[in-house]
Scaffold this motif. Sequence first.
Motif, PDB file in Angstrom:
ATOM      1  N   LYS A  41      29.656 -31.840 137.543  1.00  0.00           N
ATOM      2  CA  LYS A  41      28.768 -32.960 138.269  1.00  0.00           C
ATOM      3  C   LYS A  41      29.610 -34.233 138.613  1.00  0.00           C
ATOM      4  N   GLU A  42      30.461 -34.493 137.828  1.00  0.00           N
ATOM      5  CA  GLU A  42      31.344 -35.677 137.812  1.00  0.00           C
ATOM      6  C   GLU A  42      32.298 -35.315 139.085  1.00  0.00           C
ATOM      7  N   PHE A  43      32.785 -34.072 139.366  1.00  0.00           N
ATOM      8  CA  PHE A  43      33.393 -33.821 140.495  1.00  0.00           C
ATOM      9  C   PHE A  43      32.900 -34.242 141.890  1.00  0.00           C
ATOM     10  N   GLY A  44      31.622 -34.016 141.808  1.00  0.00           N
ATOM     11  CA  GLY A  44      30.651 -34.374 142.895  1.00  0.00           C
ATOM     12  C   GLY A  44      29.872 -33.174 143.498  1.00  0.00           C
ATOM     13  N   ILE A  45      29.598 -32.162 142.805  1.00  0.00           N
ATOM     14  CA  ILE A  45      29.007 -31.126 143.200  1.00  0.00           C
ATOM     15  C   ILE A  45      27.471 -31.199 142.837  1.00  0.00           C
ATOM     16  N   ASP A  46      26.798 -31.160 144.119  1.00  0.00           N
ATOM     17  CA  ASP A  46      25.166 -31.393 143.891  1.00  0.00           C
ATOM     18  C   ASP A  46      24.618 -30.443 143.126  1.00  0.00           C
ATOM     19  N   GLU A  47      23.597 -31.162 142.406  1.00  0.00           N
ATOM     20  CA  GLU A  47      22.841 -30.341 141.168  1.00  0.00           C
ATOM     21  C   GLU A  47      22.047 -29.267 141.892  1.00  0.00           C
ATOM     22  N   ARG A  48      21.150 -29.601 142.740  1.00  0.00           N
ATOM     23  CA  ARG A  48      20.300 -28.529 143.351  1.00  0.00           C
ATOM     24  C   ARG A  48      21.109 -27.349 143.834  1.00  0.00           C
ATOM     25  N   GLU A  49      22.172 -27.679 144.751  1.00  0.00           N
ATOM     26  CA  GLU A  49      22.965 -26.932 145.193  1.00  0.00           C
ATOM     27  C   GLU A  49      23.632 -25.898 144.018  1.00  0.00           C
ATOM     28  N   PHE A  50      24.166 -26.574 142.862  1.00  0.00           N
ATOM     29  CA  PHE A  50      24.915 -25.974 141.672  1.00  0.00           C
ATOM     30  C   PHE A  50      23.784 -24.908 141.161  1.00  0.00           C
ATOM     31  N   LEU A  51      22.730 -25.423 140.858  1.00  0.00           N
ATOM     32  CA  LEU A  51      21.583 -24.513 140.168  1.00  0.00           C
ATOM     33  C   LEU A  51      21.134 -23.544 141.198  1.00  0.00           C
ATOM     34  N   ALA A  52      21.155 -23.560 142.516  1.00  0.00           N
ATOM     35  CA  ALA A  52      20.459 -22.649 143.120  1.00  0.00           C
ATOM     36  C   ALA A  52      21.525 -21.318 143.360  1.00  0.00           C
ATOM     37  N   ASN A  53      22.757 -21.615 143.194  1.00  0.00           N
ATOM     38  CA  ASN A  53      23.550 -20.618 143.213  1.00  0.00           C
ATOM     39  C   ASN A  53      24.044 -20.210 141.723  1.00  0.00           C
ATOM     40  N   LEU A  54      23.540 -20.661 140.754  1.00  0.00           N
ATOM     41  CA  LEU A  54      23.985 -20.330 139.289  1.00  0.00           C
ATOM     42  C   LEU A  54      23.854 -18.802 138.849  1.00  0.00           C
ATOM     43  N   ASP A  55      22.539 -18.306 139.312  1.00  0.00           N
ATOM     44  CA  ASP A  55      22.337 -16.902 138.703  1.00  0.00           C
ATOM     45  C   ASP A  55      23.437 -16.078 139.237  1.00  0.00           C
ATOM     46  N   GLN A  56      23.540 -15.975 140.690  1.00  0.00           N
ATOM     47  CA  GLN A  56      24.581 -15.044 141.231  1.00  0.00           C
ATOM     48  C   GLN A  56      26.082 -15.380 140.902  1.00  0.00           C
ATOM     49  N   MET A  57      26.275 -16.877 140.524  1.00  0.00           N
ATOM     50  CA  MET A  57      27.575 -17.120 140.012  1.00  0.00           C
ATOM     51  C   MET A  57      27.822 -16.607 138.776  1.00  0.00           C
ATOM     52  N   VAL A  58      26.840 -16.601 137.977  1.00  0.00           N
ATOM     53  CA  VAL A  58      26.940 -15.905 136.752  1.00  0.00           C
ATOM     54  C   VAL A  58      27.212 -14.528 136.924  1.00  0.00           C
ATOM     55  N   GLU A  59      26.613 -13.631 137.578  1.00  0.00           N
ATOM     56  CA  GLU A  59      26.656 -12.330 137.671  1.00  0.00           C
ATOM     57  C   GLU A  59      27.979 -11.896 138.146  1.00  0.00           C
ATOM     58  N   ASP A  60      28.452 -12.785 139.130  1.00  0.00           N
ATOM     59  CA  ASP A  60      29.805 -12.520 139.976  1.00  0.00           C
ATOM     60  C   ASP A  60      31.032 -12.945 138.825  1.00  0.00           C
ATOM     61  N   ALA A  61      30.597 -13.948 138.163  1.00  0.00           N
ATOM     62  CA  ALA A  61      31.775 -14.214 136.977  1.00  0.00           C
ATOM     63  C   ALA A  61      31.771 -12.919 135.785  1.00  0.00           C
ATOM     64  N   PHE A  62      30.688 -12.424 135.500  1.00  0.00           N
ATOM     65  CA  PHE A  62      30.430 -11.354 134.808  1.00  0.00           C
ATOM     66  C   PHE A  62      31.461 -10.081 135.087  1.00  0.00           C
TER      67      PHE A  62
END
Length: 883
Positions: free
Chosen positions: A815-836
């Motif tokens: 968040k401090e780096f400047g990433i928008d919270e809404r955008e971060f949460l919108a991509n979170l589930d797919q990002m989790v699966e891709d990271a796994f």
Amino acid sequence: MIVKDINTLQQKMAEVRAAQQEYATYTQDQVDEIFFQVAMAANQARIPLAKMAAEETGIGVAEDKVIKNHFASEYIYNKYKDAKTCGVIDKDDAFGITKIAEPLGVLAGIIPTTNPTSTAIFKCLIALKTRNAIVFSPHPRAKKSTIAAVKLCLDAAVKAGAPENIIGWIDEPSIELSAEIMKQADTILATGGPGMVKAAYSSGKPALGVGSGNVPIILDKSCDIKVAVSSVIHSKTFDNGTICASEQAVIVDASIYNEVQKEFVARNAYIAKGNELTKLKKVVLGPNGTMNAKLVGRPAVEVAREAGFEVPADTKLIIGEATSTDISEPLSHEKLFPVLSMYKSKDFDDAVQKADQLVQGGGIGHTAGIYIDVVNNREKLDKFQNKMKACRILVNTPSAFGGIGDVYNFKLEPSLTLGCGSWGNNSFSGQVGPFQLLNVKTVAERRENMLWFRTPVKTYIKKGCLGVAIKELGPEYYDFKKAFIVTDSFLYENGYTKPVTDQLDAMGIQHATFSEVAPDPTLKIAQKGADQLRAFEPDVIIAIGGGSPMDAAKIMWVMYEHPECDFLDLAMRFMDIRKRVYQFPKMGNKAKFVAIPTSSGTGSEVTPFAVITDDETGQKYPLADYELMPTMAIVDADMMMNQPKGLTAASGIDALTHSLEAYAAMLQTEFTDGLAMQATKSIFEYLPRAYENGANDPKAREKMAHASTMAGMAFANAFLGVCHSLAHKLGAYHHIPHGVANALLINLVLEFNASTAPRKMGTFPQYEYPNMIARYAELAEFVGCKGKTDEEKFEALQQKIRDLKKAVGIPETIKEFGIDEREFLANLDQMVEDAFDDQCTGANPRYPLFDEIKEMYLKAYYGEAEYAELIGENEEDDEEFVS
């Protein structure tokens, strides 16, 4: 005891089972002596047993049955006399594998009228060799001879030391008693007609049964006609055709058809014509449309007489010409008597088609044969063997003898029970022998996989080494002619490639430069570079830059050497690099690879890894294979002196993450630990100096250069972990520099790995139990952290990492780096699966679950304190927020 009803049979089965339990304790030496003595006794009685069988059944030829008995005793003994069938039969200490043979128990032996003594001997021998007991159900019309053979085997076995009731039999066979044997036995050995075999498979017990044979034989125009005809007659008339592998039809090429007929007649075969042929067709099948049981094993003269015509007294074989291969044609069926169908084929393809139709119509899975000049007609033979649905394909071989094995081909196992596989509704497709009568226990001891330590062929280190090292590309060593340089525009425009090109010019090496690589290199850029590589045709590729030029150059290298490769294949995930589904192509045939880093972070100059971005999806793919290992690395701190502060910080923390993850990875060894620990220590000491002082502190720059390379060597062999998995996807989705992404996550990952009771630990034979808290404490001590307990040392290490990140200007949260919270949460589930799914996840000592990855991402975004506030410590809605 006379076994004639259910009660006496049950008593006998109990006695036999008790005997088998005793016999199961015998040693290999004891078993082999019994096996030998029974084979000897059966062989010595081969003539009286053969005569008894022929007299009792009226089937076959006594003299031929002598050969069958001989085969069942002598050939079976010789084949399996040295086979290990008791206890430990195979042991590989290096791989920790022990195979132990155990008997199946009590076998049910179903015996046909056609081979009442030889099949009984065969089954006795393979049962005894495997410490099984066996109870026989003779055919009612062959009970006397079968029981005589079985009793002889039992007496010899007992005399040699076997338990008294190791072999049993029914004295008064019936369908009811045969069914009871199959019900009580552990496995059924069924040889007989289709009805009996079907009953065996329907019994509910494991069964080794065989299908019927309807063996077609092709006589190709290239065959030796005398050999072919003589072999067919010899085989088909053996024991009056009672072996199920005997020839049922010959399919003769039209060009040799008349000559083949003449050869058959010259050798006392009789060709039925006109009315005789009509009569023959009427008699070969019984009232129910199957083979006429009255003719089985009868001589040719008697078969003709039964049909209503006479043949010469010396007739060996009756041939009936046919055109149809349909089951409506009586001559297309199996005939276990000396009657042979004969078909004319217009060409080889027609012959194969007819043979296939005959096999499909009644003998599928059993046997097929061909007579052919193999040397000059290999393509024909290949076509035949590929087309036939038969488990035995016999070439230039009498099929009755060839099918049972070991007579005309010593490598085909001898057997009187021939499996037809699933084609023939059988459970087995080969020659039934002792190895089908064993349970084999495999004892697998835990073993660590072979590990490795791989680096470039040469790695040059020391400030100022470039000028000397690059000379190795010249005529005194590699003698390269054309060099292709891959770099980025900044390095090219600011003269970083000039020290290299000057040396290349001095050595007379032609060179070209591709300078279009950008951060997070894409497949499109790699393809453009590969196109230029193919046009220039270099024998060495030189990557100059940070991780991006080196990664791009590696991908270009692959595309140059193997343009046929599919990128998605190259990027395929694996659990073990030695077992990956996709085999990486061999590299270095067209060009060698030289890596010259200009930043101290990625370590790519000494690793088999590359990260490339899909232009369309933005997905980052980490590629891993030792074929991507550079040939040479030149690590000269002079090339790194003027790194800007941001790059110094990001690349330095990236190198720290490499060393920490290599130290934790399940594939770590003492070889990689030493490098990882020293790299960690150097980074803690020299990164702040390099960050603050830059080129004014050449020692710090050089130490960071070496630390980056050491960390690279460590993770090139131990691999990385889940921090890199998370960082790869965080960078791909939100364009955060890779080193910064690692920095934002590394403390959370260390905390995640330090659990002594994780929900899931990693899977690798070397990794015995969760032990990272102790290992992190060991590392902490090495870099100067104090503490009384492992936990205190670990927390001191965590604080040291936080302090280092702060010293080099790394933000604390995403968040401090400047990433928008809404955008971060919108991509979170797919990002989790891709990271796994990232390639780095598999080497992590703690196997991460989806919700655990999500929690780490959320903590990294908000910070642990704010995250705890958001979900409420110890509240019931923790799961809801995380999910």
